[in-house]
Write a protein that holds these residues in place. Structure first.
Motif, PDB file in Angstrom:
ATOM      1  N   GLU A   1      30.762 130.733  12.727  1.00  0.00           N
ATOM      2  CA  GLU A   1      31.773 131.766  12.448  1.00  0.00           C
ATOM      3  C   GLU A   1      33.025 131.530  13.289  1.00  0.00           C
ATOM      4  O   GLU A   1      34.157 131.649  12.798  1.00  0.00           O
ATOM      5  N   ARG A   2      32.826 131.182  14.551  1.00  0.00           N
ATOM      6  CA  ARG A   2      33.959 130.929  15.445  1.00  0.00           C
ATOM      7  C   ARG A   2      34.769 129.722  14.960  1.00  0.00           C
ATOM      8  O   ARG A   2      36.004 129.769  14.922  1.00  0.00           O
ATOM      9  N   ASP A   3      34.077 128.655  14.566  1.00  0.00           N
ATOM     10  CA  ASP A   3      34.770 127.479  14.039  1.00  0.00           C
ATOM     11  C   ASP A   3      35.638 127.852  12.846  1.00  0.00           C
ATOM     12  O   ASP A   3      36.796 127.423  12.740  1.00  0.00           O
ATOM     13  N   ARG A   4      35.064 128.617  11.933  1.00  0.00           N
ATOM     14  CA  ARG A   4      35.803 128.969  10.709  1.00  0.00           C
ATOM     15  C   ARG A   4      37.078 129.741  11.032  1.00  0.00           C
ATOM     16  O   ARG A   4      38.122 129.529  10.409  1.00  0.00           O
ATOM     17  N   LEU A   5      36.991 130.635  11.993  1.00  0.00           N
ATOM     18  CA  LEU A   5      38.181 131.402  12.364  1.00  0.00           C
ATOM     19  C   LEU A   5      39.230 130.499  12.990  1.00  0.00           C
ATOM     20  O   LEU A   5      40.427 130.625  12.697  1.00  0.00           O
ATOM     21  N   LEU A   6      38.798 129.577  13.856  1.00  0.00           N
ATOM     22  CA  LEU A   6      39.757 128.632  14.450  1.00  0.00           C
ATOM     23  C   LEU A   6      40.407 127.774  13.375  1.00  0.00           C
ATOM     24  O   LEU A   6      41.632 127.552  13.394  1.00  0.00           O
ATOM     25  N   LEU A   7      39.619 127.281  12.436  1.00  0.00           N
ATOM     26  CA  LEU A   7      40.161 126.449  11.369  1.00  0.00           C
ATOM     27  C   LEU A   7      41.118 127.248  10.488  1.00  0.00           C
ATOM     28  O   LEU A   7      42.158 126.724  10.062  1.00  0.00           O
ATOM     29  N   ARG A   8      40.776 128.495  10.219  1.00  0.00           N
ATOM     30  CA  ARG A   8      41.681 129.341   9.434  1.00  0.00           C
ATOM     31  C   ARG A   8      43.010 129.540  10.147  1.00  0.00           C
ATOM     32  O   ARG A   8      44.083 129.474   9.516  1.00  0.00           O
ATOM     33  N   ILE A   9      42.951 129.783  11.446  1.00  0.00           N
ATOM     34  CA  ILE A   9      44.185 129.960  12.213  1.00  0.00           C
ATOM     35  C   ILE A   9      45.034 128.692  12.137  1.00  0.00           C
ATOM     36  O   ILE A   9      46.248 128.745  11.885  1.00  0.00           O
ATOM     37  N   VAL A  10      44.400 127.541  12.330  1.00  0.00           N
ATOM     38  CA  VAL A  10      45.129 126.269  12.251  1.00  0.00           C
ATOM     39  C   VAL A  10      45.738 126.093  10.864  1.00  0.00           C
ATOM     40  O   VAL A  10      46.936 125.793  10.717  1.00  0.00           O
ATOM     41  N   ASP A  11      44.927 126.263   9.833  1.00  0.00           N
ATOM     42  CA  ASP A  11      45.398 126.008   8.467  1.00  0.00           C
ATOM     43  C   ASP A  11      46.544 126.930   8.082  1.00  0.00           C
ATOM     44  O   ASP A  11      47.519 126.488   7.446  1.00  0.00           O
ATOM     45  N   GLU A  12      46.443 128.200   8.445  1.00  0.00           N
ATOM     46  CA  GLU A  12      47.531 129.129   8.120  1.00  0.00           C
ATOM     47  C   GLU A  12      48.799 128.766   8.878  1.00  0.00           C
ATOM     48  O   GLU A  12      49.906 128.823   8.321  1.00  0.00           O
ATOM     49  N   GLN A  13      48.666 128.394  10.139  1.00  0.00           N
ATOM     50  CA  GLN A  13      49.840 128.009  10.922  1.00  0.00           C
ATOM     51  C   GLN A  13      50.515 126.773  10.330  1.00  0.00           C
ATOM     52  O   GLN A  13      51.746 126.705  10.241  1.00  0.00           O
ATOM     53  N   LEU A  14      49.713 125.787   9.929  1.00  0.00           N
ATOM     54  CA  LEU A  14      50.295 124.571   9.363  1.00  0.00           C
ATOM     55  C   LEU A  14      50.985 124.856   8.032  1.00  0.00           C
ATOM     56  O   LEU A  14      51.998 124.233   7.697  1.00  0.00           O
ATOM     57  N   ALA A  15      50.435 125.794   7.270  1.00  0.00           N
ATOM     58  CA  ALA A  15      50.981 126.085   5.940  1.00  0.00           C
ATOM     59  C   ALA A  15      52.193 126.999   5.980  1.00  0.00           C
ATOM     60  O   ALA A  15      53.127 126.835   5.183  1.00  0.00           O
ATOM     61  N   THR A  16      52.197 127.963   6.935  1.00  0.00           N
ATOM     62  CA  THR A  16      53.216 129.019   6.875  1.00  0.00           C
ATOM     63  C   THR A  16      53.906 129.326   8.207  1.00  0.00           C
ATOM     64  O   THR A  16      54.809 130.147   8.249  1.00  0.00           O
ATOM     65  N   PHE A  17      53.455 128.688   9.290  1.00  0.00           N
ATOM     66  CA  PHE A  17      53.979 128.976  10.629  1.00  0.00           C
ATOM     67  C   PHE A  17      53.667 130.398  11.089  1.00  0.00           C
ATOM     68  O   PHE A  17      54.278 130.908  12.029  1.00  0.00           O
ATOM     69  N   THR A  18      52.725 131.043  10.423  1.00  0.00           N
ATOM     70  CA  THR A  18      52.299 132.363  10.860  1.00  0.00           C
ATOM     71  C   THR A  18      50.839 132.534  10.473  1.00  0.00           C
ATOM     72  O   THR A  18      50.199 131.602   9.993  1.00  0.00           O
ATOM     73  N   ASN A  19      50.307 133.735  10.714  1.00  0.00           N
ATOM     74  CA  ASN A  19      48.924 134.031  10.334  1.00  0.00           C
ATOM     75  C   ASN A  19      48.859 135.375   9.640  1.00  0.00           C
ATOM     76  O   ASN A  19      49.656 136.277   9.914  1.00  0.00           O
ATOM     77  N   LYS A  20      47.893 135.514   8.752  1.00  0.00           N
ATOM     78  CA  LYS A  20      47.638 136.800   8.123  1.00  0.00           C
ATOM     79  C   LYS A  20      47.101 137.762   9.178  1.00  0.00           C
ATOM     80  O   LYS A  20      46.355 137.359  10.067  1.00  0.00           O
ATOM     81  N   GLU A  21      47.491 139.011   9.055  1.00  0.00           N
ATOM     82  CA  GLU A  21      47.023 139.998  10.028  1.00  0.00           C
ATOM     83  C   GLU A  21      45.503 140.101  10.034  1.00  0.00           C
ATOM     84  O   GLU A  21      44.891 140.240  11.097  1.00  0.00           O
TER      85      GLU A  21
END
Length: 210
Positions: free
Chosen positions: A128-148
């Motif tokens: 679960e922790r890995d998935r959250l880290l990967l989501r944070i990375v992927d969103e940052q690379l795609a949009t320079f931000t993160n979903k709330e």
């Protein structure tokens, strides 16, 4: 167009010359020679003698268990994900031995390039922790931000310090990737010198409780 040739046996693709460690200011030369083997990225960053020490201080902090808050293998998961997704082969190659030294699961290494959709779908070897880290990375690379909602979910697993440090790591290694790719930094020869693992044992230290 014929490839350019340079009066430097280590330079084949890099668009700027590598700094000559023998003529660099003493403090810069010391940082370049932090290892007993050559790293072309250091010889590139050293063109900025004012910012090089500070930038290296941030990266060096990631190496030290007494400095970083994010666990070692979380740091490396973030770095390999960034390197893979932005095509920074050099950055991947110099960090992979750290993952191997500290026993990152081979399945995670093998799946580091998996799609954001598969991560969200629960596929792959991720915790679960890995998935959250990967989501944070992927969103940052795609949009320079993160979903709330991503940040809210992350804070159920990460501390405030770990979350902020995760974003610092992403930004720092994205900057490094831009330099590597933008200037076409040459692969080190060899990428894995004989003394590499001993050097990593000395410079990359295990997690410590804060």
């Amino acid at each position: 167009m014929a490839p350019k040739t340079y009066d430097d046996p280590y330079r084949h693709t890099c668009l700027v010359p590598y700094v000559d460690v023998e003529t660099a200011p003493p403090n810069i030369a010391k940082m370049i020679k932090v290892h007993d083997f050559r790293r072309n990225i250091f010889l590139t960053l050293a063109h900025s003698p004012g910012l090089f020490p500070t930038f290296m201080g941030t990266i060096g902090g990631c190496f030290r268990g007494e400095v970083r808050t994010v666990p070692l293998l979380d740091w490396q998961l973030i770095v390999l994900r960034v390197a893979t997704k932005v095509g920074a082969k050099y950055m991947y190659d110099v960090n992979l031995p750290v993952c191997e030294l500290y026993n990152m699961e081979q399945a995670k290494i093998d799946n580091i390039g998996s799609s954001p959709e598969s991560v969200l779908a629960g596929e792959g070897p991720w915790t679960e922790r890995d998935r959250l880290l990967l989501r944070i990375v992927d969103e940052q690379l795609a949009t320079f931000t993160n979903k709330e909602e991503t940040i809210e979910e992350a804070l159920t697993v990460l501390s405030n310090a770990e979350l902020v440090e995760t974003l610092i790591i992403i930004g720092t290694y994205c900057t490094l990737a831009r330099i590597i790719r933008g200037l076409r930094v040459d692969d080190d020869q060899p990428i894995r010198p004989p003394q590499l693992m001993d050097a990593l044992r000395a410079s990359v230290t295990p997690d410590q409780k804060h």
